[in-house]
Enzyme design. Structure first.
Site, mmCIF file in Angstrom:
data_model
loop_
_atom_site.group_PDB
_atom_site.id
_atom_site.type_symbol
_atom_site.label_atom_id
_atom_site.label_comp_id
_atom_site.label_asym_id
_atom_site.label_seq_id
_atom_site.Cartn_x
_atom_site.Cartn_y
_atom_site.Cartn_z
ATOM 1 N N LYS A 1 0.790 -1.217 -0.202
ATOM 2 C CA LYS A 1 0.021 -0.086 0.045
ATOM 3 C C LYS A 1 0.831 1.282 0.079
ATOM 4 O O LYS A 1 2.099 1.108 0.064
ATOM 5 C CB LYS A 1 -1.008 0.203 1.394
ATOM 6 C CG LYS A 1 -0.130 -0.174 2.588
ATOM 7 C CD LYS A 1 -1.163 -0.103 3.691
ATOM 8 C CE LYS A 1 -0.451 -0.358 5.091
ATOM 9 N NZ LYS A 1 -1.076 -0.194 6.113
ATOM 10 N N ARG B 1 -10.056 0.297 15.444
ATOM 11 C CA ARG B 1 -10.208 0.939 14.192
ATOM 12 C C ARG B 1 -11.381 0.275 13.677
ATOM 13 O O ARG B 1 -12.450 0.478 14.080
ATOM 14 C CB ARG B 1 -8.751 0.686 13.610
ATOM 15 C CG ARG B 1 -8.765 1.778 12.537
ATOM 16 C CD ARG B 1 -7.292 1.683 11.764
ATOM 17 N NE ARG B 1 -6.792 0.644 11.384
ATOM 18 C CZ ARG B 1 -5.463 0.322 10.972
ATOM 19 N NH1 ARG B 1 -4.504 1.274 10.898
ATOM 20 N NH2 ARG B 1 -5.191 -1.155 10.509
ATOM 21 N N TYR C 1 12.548 31.697 3.619
ATOM 22 C CA TYR C 1 11.280 32.364 4.197
ATOM 23 C C TYR C 1 11.400 32.650 5.692
ATOM 24 O O TYR C 1 12.101 31.755 6.420
ATOM 25 C CB TYR C 1 10.242 31.149 3.792
ATOM 26 C CG TYR C 1 9.788 31.333 2.546
ATOM 27 C CD1 TYR C 1 9.128 32.389 1.786
ATOM 28 C CD2 TYR C 1 9.973 30.300 1.459
ATOM 29 C CE1 TYR C 1 8.970 32.335 0.623
ATOM 30 C CE2 TYR C 1 9.808 30.100 0.264
ATOM 31 C CZ TYR C 1 9.150 31.093 -0.273
ATOM 32 O OH TYR C 1 8.640 31.280 -1.752
ATOM 33 N N MET D 1 9.438 24.802 -0.747
ATOM 34 C CA MET D 1 8.866 23.822 -1.350
ATOM 35 C C MET D 1 9.649 23.046 -2.422
ATOM 36 O O MET D 1 9.207 21.620 -2.685
ATOM 37 C CB MET D 1 7.680 24.490 -2.288
ATOM 38 C CG MET D 1 6.518 23.370 -2.963
ATOM 39 S SD MET D 1 5.343 24.034 -4.172
ATOM 40 C CE MET D 1 4.216 24.722 -2.676
#
Length: 386
Positions: free
Chosen positions: A43, A141, A272, A320
């Protein structure tokens, strides 16, 4: 996701997957199974390693069962030509039943109503759906609560056009050796065994029984006729606490390149938010990796990369698409130089566990967080007929 079965020379950022190490990991796991099947978790794009290629390689080592999270993952593999048994371990929604039947996927059934709808739709199409039943023994779950499971499974087994191929439960804390955690895992095993025994008394024998995830494989006696490892196949362990019955090797390295070398003056702010200020004239390597690639933003001003065989500090905020790295005064760095985000260079190495520890997460999240836009380059590729 880009798949590159050749080399990395034309990439500015890439993950390198060593398939020979992967095959060795599978062989070591098979030695633990005592003849049991392996249901390999692929997965989340095989934990970031590339589900299609990993599935093909695992098949060559005799793995015939594969666990996925979503119907979409199963459809993608079917369209890629994978004909193995694909089990959707996470419950699917009603709207996906048509695709599950059409693409011959094995759903996880967690309630009778869902089974009834699958039965009706399968009967309309003249198909039989192979399904797995999840029993809730303490994961907190999904699944049929263990005290109700026998009656529900008996009812599901009577439905037309459904065949219960597998039954499973899941451990939440099998990687811990705290007394109360061991006691709880043992309780889960007893609950699951109770369900299996009652079903057998009623003449219901389910072909595939799986409970042992990676931590269960390493820390507890094997139960059932199938194990369900994930992270172990990719060369990592679920925690530091698990017993290392076998030594596996990480099969992934995450790499990038220097795209510019900058000389910044004293008192110059980097990136940033202006969170890092130079205290003297400073050389900085700008590398082509950012949080959109899977280099976590929380590594800002604390993470490290390998450059020239040495650990070099990330300075300023991870952007990014780019990140700034402090260059030691005595180091020569050129545009195009290889940078290791995860992996080994010279005598130094940075692991997914190292990165996870810095940002207070787990190695699973680091690996699965490597972006789809990062090409996967495969080493040790064998021909299909090998």
């Amino acid at each position: 996701m880009k798949i590159d079965l050749t080399n990395s020379s034309h990439h500015d950022i890439w993950s390198e997957i060593d398939l020979e190490k992967f095959r060795n990991n599978i062989r070591k796991m098979k030695r633990l199974t005592d003849g049991r099947d392996i249901l390999l978790a692929i997965k989340a794009n095989a934990y970031g390693h590339g589900a299609e290629v990993i599935c093909q390689e695992a098949k060559k080592e005799g793995v015939r069962l594969f666990g996925l999270a979503t119907t979409e993952e199963g459809i993608a593999l079917r369209k890629a030509g994978i004909r193995s048994k694909l089990i959707i371990l996470t419950p699917a929604v009603f709207e996906q039943i048509e695709d599950i039947i059409h693409f011959e996927l094995s759903p996880n059934i967690i309630e009778r109503r869902y089974a009834e709808i699958i039965s009706q739709e399968a009967e309309k199409r003249g198909k039989t759906v192979l399904c797995h039943i999840e029993v809730e023994t303490g994961m907190g779950r999904t699944g049929i609560f263990w005290e109700d499971a026998v009656g529900e499974i008996v009812s599901i087994a009577r439905l037309p056009n459904i065949k219960i191929e597998g039954i499973f439960t899941h451990f939440p804390i099998a990687d811990s050796f705290k007394k109360e955690d061991v006691k709880f895992t043992q309780l889960q095993i007893k609950r699951f065994a109770f369900v299996l025994n009652k079903l057998e008394e009623l003449g219901i024998k389910i072909p595939i029984v799986h409970i042992s995830n990676t931590a269960g494989v390493m820390n507890y006696p094997l139960m059932g006729n199938c194990i369900r490892p994930g992270i172990l196949a990719y060369g990592l362990y679920p925690s530091k606490e698990v017993k290392k019955k076998i030594i596996v090797e990480p099969i992934l390295e995450f790499k990038t390149r220097v795209v510019q070398v900058q000389q910044f003056p004293k008192d110059w702010f980097i990136s940033y938010g202006r969170t890092y200020r130079t205290n003297s004239p400073t050389r900085v390597a700008i590398i082509r990796a950012g949080y959109a690639d899977g280099l976590r933003r929380s590594l800002s001003n604390q993470g490290e990369v390998l450059l020239g065989g040495r650990r070099c500090k990330i300075i300023g905020r991870v952007c990014m698409d780019t990140t700034m790295v402090l260059i030691p005064e005595d180091m020569k760095v050129n545009v195009g130089d290889e940078v290791i985000l995860i992996g080994k260079q010279g005598e130094e190495k940075i692991t997914a566990d190292d990165m996870a520890a810095l940002v207070d997460t787990i190695n699973y999240e680091i690996l699965t967080g490597i972006s789809e836009r990062v090409p996967r380059v495969y080493l040790g590729v064998r021909n299909r007929d090998d």
